[in-house]
Design an enzyme around this catalytic site. Structure first.
Site, short mmCIF file in Angstrom:
data_model
loop_
_atom_site.label_atom_id
_atom_site.label_comp_id
_atom_site.label_asym_id
_atom_site.label_seq_id
_atom_site.Cartn_x
_atom_site.Cartn_y
_atom_site.Cartn_z
N HIS A 178 22.42 37.41 8.74
CA HIS A 178 22.71 38.67 9.52
C HIS A 178 21.61 39.57 8.92
CE1 HIS A 178 24.58 40.43 5.60
NE2 HIS A 178 25.07 39.12 5.50
N CYS A 194 26.32 36.67 2.95
CA CYS A 194 25.93 35.64 2.90
C CYS A 194 24.35 35.33 2.81
CB CYS A 194 26.21 34.79 4.34
SG CYS A 194 28.15 34.73 4.29
#
Length: 218
Positions: A178, A194
């Site tokens: 992301h 993440c």
């Protein structure tokens, strides 16, 4: 004044005038403008986005983490994403032994998971729903739980401008690639999340990666 003297005076005046005029004209070539770094365009402001993205301050990101096409030998097929957690890089395998390389930041989740999976879906300006495990560690995140509808998209949203959702089979791993507005964290371990890349980079990657692409985390 004699005619000869007057003519001499006028000739001398004309000569001085010529010197004065020529003295105002530079005969040197101006220095060439320094070349414009391609990274300034690559990491420019993006006012055309749904939520306008400011330009990256490149002084806050080491150059080795800028987006770059590099030579990369791998047995993985073209189109595969490879996350190198040791060096904070994400590679998109291309033809002829090349890859597009992106600098990444990794949270705890980014280090915890490794293996093979696929990109099951993609979303522009996604909503963020923190996992239950994260809410247990940080109860203040409860306001953005799935029961409360998650966090609205925007520059403050931890998923940034785009998100790629990682699944194994039909199971959501809860891991994401992301964007992030906190670009100064690229190349480092951050407290949560993440695999994060700069918003300008996730927009570039989003356009190159179709749903169903394979991903390998090493």
């Amino acid at each position: 004044m004699s005619l000869l003297t007057r003519r001499s005076f006028l000739a001398g005046s004309a000569s001085l005038t010529g010197l004065a005029v020529s003295g105002c004209v530079s005969t040197t070539t101006p220095p060439a403008a320094p070349p414009v770094s391609p990274y300034l365009s690559m990491y420019r402001a993006m006012p055309e986005e749904q939520f306008p993205i400011p330009a990256i301050n490149l002084n806050k990101v080491p150059e080795r983490y800028y987006r770059k096409q590099v030579r990369y030998n791998t047995p993985e097929r073209v189109g595969t994403l490879i996350v190198d957690t040791s060096n904070y890089y994400l590679y998109l395998v291309q033809e002829n032994g090349m890859a597009m390389r992106y600098g990444v930041g990794l949270g705890r989740a980014g280090f915890e998971w490794s293996g093979r999976a696929r990109i099951a879906r993609k979303a522009p300006w996604p909503r963020w729903v923190p996992p239950e495990e994260m809410i247990q560690r940080e109860p203040e995140l409860e306001q953005w739980s799935w029961k409360n509808g998650g966090m609205d998209p925007g520059l403050e949203n931890p998923l940034g401008a785009r998100a790629l959702y990682i699944y194994q089979g039909n199971v959501d791993t809860l891991y994401r690639i992301h964007g992030t507005a906190e670009y100064w964290t690229i190349g480092s371990a951050v407290s949560s999340g993440c695999v994060r890349v700069m918003n300008q980079d996730i927009i570039d990657l989003y356009g190159r990666v179709p749903v169903g692409s394979q991903i390998v985390v090493i």
